[in-house]
Design an enzyme around this catalytic site. Structure first.
Site, short mmCIF file in Angstrom:
data_model
loop_
_atom_site.label_atom_id
_atom_site.label_comp_id
_atom_site.label_asym_id
_atom_site.label_seq_id
_atom_site.Cartn_x
_atom_site.Cartn_y
_atom_site.Cartn_z
N ALA A 16 0.84 -1.20 0.00
CA ALA A 16 0.00 0.00 0.00
C ALA A 16 0.87 1.25 0.00
O ALA A 16 0.55 2.26 -0.64
CB ALA A 16 -0.93 0.00 1.21
N HIS A 53 9.07 -8.18 -3.98
CA HIS A 53 7.73 -8.76 -4.09
C HIS A 53 7.17 -8.32 -5.44
O HIS A 53 7.35 -7.16 -5.84
CB HIS A 53 6.86 -8.23 -2.95
N ASP A 76 3.83 -16.46 -3.30
CA ASP A 76 4.00 -15.78 -2.02
C ASP A 76 2.66 -15.54 -1.34
O ASP A 76 2.48 -15.83 -0.15
CB ASP A 76 4.73 -14.46 -2.23
N GLU A 122 1.54 -17.31 2.16
CA GLU A 122 1.22 -16.54 3.38
C GLU A 122 -0.16 -16.88 3.91
O GLU A 122 -0.36 -17.00 5.12
CB GLU A 122 1.29 -15.05 3.07
#
Length: 353
Positions: free
Chosen positions: A105, A128, A212, A216
């Protein structure tokens, strides 16, 4: 640089990897000797990567908002304001490699400003694939005259640092999204070694973020937390004490069994359990697998469709996000299961000294 990559057999599939045998730290330093690496964000990944780069002799500066706890942490870690620590925009302008390590964000919020400070032939580095892959939601579309690269450590920022300090390193994936200079791969692999990677394996920005986000929400955090809670609840409602339920659910896993899996694999761990545990685990493992496989299929589809990222950006951009997050974490912390965990951890010999 293709010929420097080692071919390793992963369960019958040959993959190319890079270790410090193929690219030594000295070679990495030589590749990066004319670079200024600007680490933007000193929150999760930033500290570990910045400190490892600095300790490995790379010219690194940190970009962080003034007046924040992260700014103070960078100062405490030895980064000096106006010398090696700057506001985000100033650090980005100074850097030839800009490591964009703000939260997802945070990256969206800063991008309209940051893109104006990227110079021709700079490298924009991610850990990422989120912002690039979901560009329709993030609006992050890099200019064509820079390299866009990725090194994604397979662990938390804290582990990046602790593994570096104990000499073990951390596995990382790498990817090239855009090679403007012709040196994108050289830069990427040198940075991967310099941040302390044990080995590097090739991926794409898409595959990195898909795996990923699935991991998670799945085995690494969401599934593990949920399954632990389910087993603990089952034991408690059948009359087992909190201590017994927690030890059988969490403590034995984290303090014993998972370490054996890490050292030698699940088959070895199964082979070195009691015959009672072996038989029961082998019988029940397929049932758990079959029960959760449809859920993982739903999860993966939610990831690649962008539903998960939409949820992330909406939630994390809310002005009261941190307050709501803290409330959720406090509920977990104050549950019987994790209050029991506090008591159990306090009884470990190393905590009673």
């Amino acid at each position: 640089m293709e010929d420097i990559m080692a071919k390793i057999d992963f369960g019958g599939v040959l993959e190319e990897v890079i270790t410090t045998e193929e690219i030594t730290l000295e070679k990495a330093r030589e590749s990066l000797k004319n670079e200024i690496v600007a680490v933007l964000g000193y929150g999760v990944q930033g500290p570990g990567q910045a400190l490892n780069l600095r300790d490995n002799g790379i010219n690194v500066i940190v970009g962080q908002r003034k007046g924040t706890a992260s700014w103070d942490r960078a100062v405490a870690d030895g980064f000096v304001p106006d010398k090696t620590l700057f506001p985000l925009e100033e650090a980005a302008e100074k850097g030839t490699v800009v490591q964009f390590l703000l939260s997802d964000a945070g990256q969206v919020a800063l991008w309209p400003t940051l893109k104006n400070f990227l110079n021709e032939s700079d490298a924009l580095y991610f850990s990422h694939g989120f912002s690039i892959v979901y560009k329709d939601q993030t609006g992050i579309i890099p200019p064509k005259n820079i390299d866009v690269i990725l090194v994604a450590p397979k662990g938390s920022g804290r582990t990046v640092r602790t593994n570096f300090l104990d000499g073990s390193g951390i596995n990382s994936s790498f990817a090239i999204f855009q090679d403007y200079t012709g040196r994108a791969k050289e830069r990427t692999l040198a940075l991967g070694i310099a941040i302390g990677s044990g080995y590097l394996f090739r991926t794409t920005f898409e595959n990195e973020v898909y795996s990923d986000l699935t991991g998670e929400r799945g085995v690494l955090l969401g599934c593990l937390s949920g399954v632990m809670e389910a087993q603990y609840t089952t034991l408690r409602k059948n009359g087992h004490s909190p201590s017994e339920a927690f030890n059988e659910t969490v403590e034995e896993l984290t303090q014993s069994l998972i370490r054996l899996v890490a050292e030698s694999g699940m088959d070895w761990m199964f082979g070195n359990c009691s015959t009672t545990a072996q038989r029961g685990a082998l019988d029940w493992a397929p049932r758990f697998r079959d029960a959760v496989l449809p859920l993982f299929d739903q999860l993966y589809e939610s990831v690649i469709s962008g539903k998960e990222t939409k949820r992330i950006l909406e939630a994390n951009s809310a002005p009261d996000y941190r307050e709501k997050l803290q409330k959720e974490l406090d509920e977990m912390k104050n549950s019987e299961m994790w209050k029991t965990g506090e008591s159990v951890r306090a009884l470990r010999p190393e905590n009673r000294k």
